[in-house]
Design an enzyme around this catalytic site. Structure first.
Site, short mmCIF file in Angstrom:
data_model
loop_
_atom_site.label_atom_id
_atom_site.label_comp_id
_atom_site.label_asym_id
_atom_site.label_seq_id
_atom_site.Cartn_x
_atom_site.Cartn_y
_atom_site.Cartn_z
N GLY A 18 34.85 27.65 39.54
CA GLY A 18 34.86 29.02 39.04
C GLY A 18 36.22 29.56 38.66
N GLY A 20 38.66 30.44 40.55
CA GLY A 20 39.73 29.81 41.30
C GLY A 20 40.19 28.51 40.67
N SER A 139 37.11 42.97 42.33
CA SER A 139 35.98 42.99 41.41
C SER A 139 35.78 44.41 40.89
CB SER A 139 34.71 42.53 42.14
OG SER A 139 33.55 42.80 41.37
N TYR A 152 29.04 43.63 49.62
CA TYR A 152 30.02 42.96 48.76
C TYR A 152 31.01 43.99 48.19
CZ TYR A 152 31.88 40.53 44.63
OH TYR A 152 32.70 40.00 43.67
#
Length: 262
Positions: A18, A20, A139, A152
């Protein structure tokens, strides 16, 4: 603009896939020595093989950074880094009323405390050397708390508080601390989540992702999911010498999803 990380050591947590992995690859391309991290040795070895690069440009650490013990083992193996990218994280749809306390704790330890522990360990050395970069991958959900992922969003907002406060704490040291806020991004995890719709509709993954953005992030200006490379580009830039006057910032790579002027 030529971004060069020659002679710099960069740690990217959660970097076997992903955003990262794309970030690790971009740092390698810019000349850095990159430390890749994943939970299993198999995933780390696979990432190192895919990264390639000249000998000595990449190394790895397998361990669960959601635990204090895992962080301590990483720090012991690599006592000093110049750039710390706190990317490791988990997400998942779950209703607020179905969440046990253990899930709140698991998300907090993984998404928040991993970065807190590593920043606490690495920032003093950066400060002593007079240069360093710490980046928290938050995010847009930190600002637009999703009703189906409140736990989250809570952790992503916490990352903003930590990154802003730590930037102030390190004022004048030459160490910058920032947060990067991706929006809908076509990462491996999102691709897996959308596979059922790809098979059902026969559409491309990109088309299904764009439809998902239209349905669930209607304020998007980009009108598609970002690529992991587009997010990685921002992470590498804010970690560079060229971004030396940017600190304490929350930098959005959200395609305009968050409807704020600043």
């Amino acid at each position: 603009m030529h971004i060069d990380f020659a002679g710099r050591t960069v740690l990217v947590t959660g970097s076997t896939a992903g955003i990262g992995f794309a970030t690790a690859r971009a740092f390698v391309a810019a000349g850095a020595h990159v430390i890749v991290n994943g939970r299993s040795q198999k995933s780390v070895d696979g990432a190192l093989e895919r990264l390639g690069g000249p000998q000595g440009t990449v190394s790895g650490f397998a361990g669960d950074l959601a635990t204090a013990a895992g962080c301590a083992q990483l720090i012991a193996a690599y006592p000093d880094v110049d750039v710390l990218v706190n990317n490791v994280g988990i997400f998942g749809l779950q209703d607020f009323f179905d969440l046990p306390d253990s899930e709140w704790e698991r998300f907090f330890q993984t998404n928040v405390m991993s970065g807190v522990r590593l920043a606490k360990a690495y920032a003093p050395g950066m400060s002593t050397r007079g240069w360093g970069r710490i980046v928290f991958i938050s995010s847009e959900s930190a600002l637009n708390i999703p009703a189906d992922m409140i736990h989250y969003g809570f952790t992503k907002t916490a990352q903003l508080a930590v990154s802003r406060g730590l930037a102030k704490r390190l004022a004048g040291t030459g160490v910058t601390v920032n947060a990067v806020l991706p929006g809908p991004t076509l990462s491996d995890g999102v691709a897996d989540m959308l596979q059922a719709d790809v098979q059902r509709t026969g559409d491309s993954l990109e088309k299904v992702a764009a439809d998902f953005v239209a349905q669930h992030r209607g304020s998007s200006i980009l009108r598609r999911a970002a690529t992991v490379v587009e997010v990685a580009n921002m992470i590498v830039y804010v970690s560079s010498e060229q971004a030396s006057a940017t600190t304490g910032a929350a930098l959005r790579v959200d395609g305009g999803v968050v409807d704020y002027l600043v």
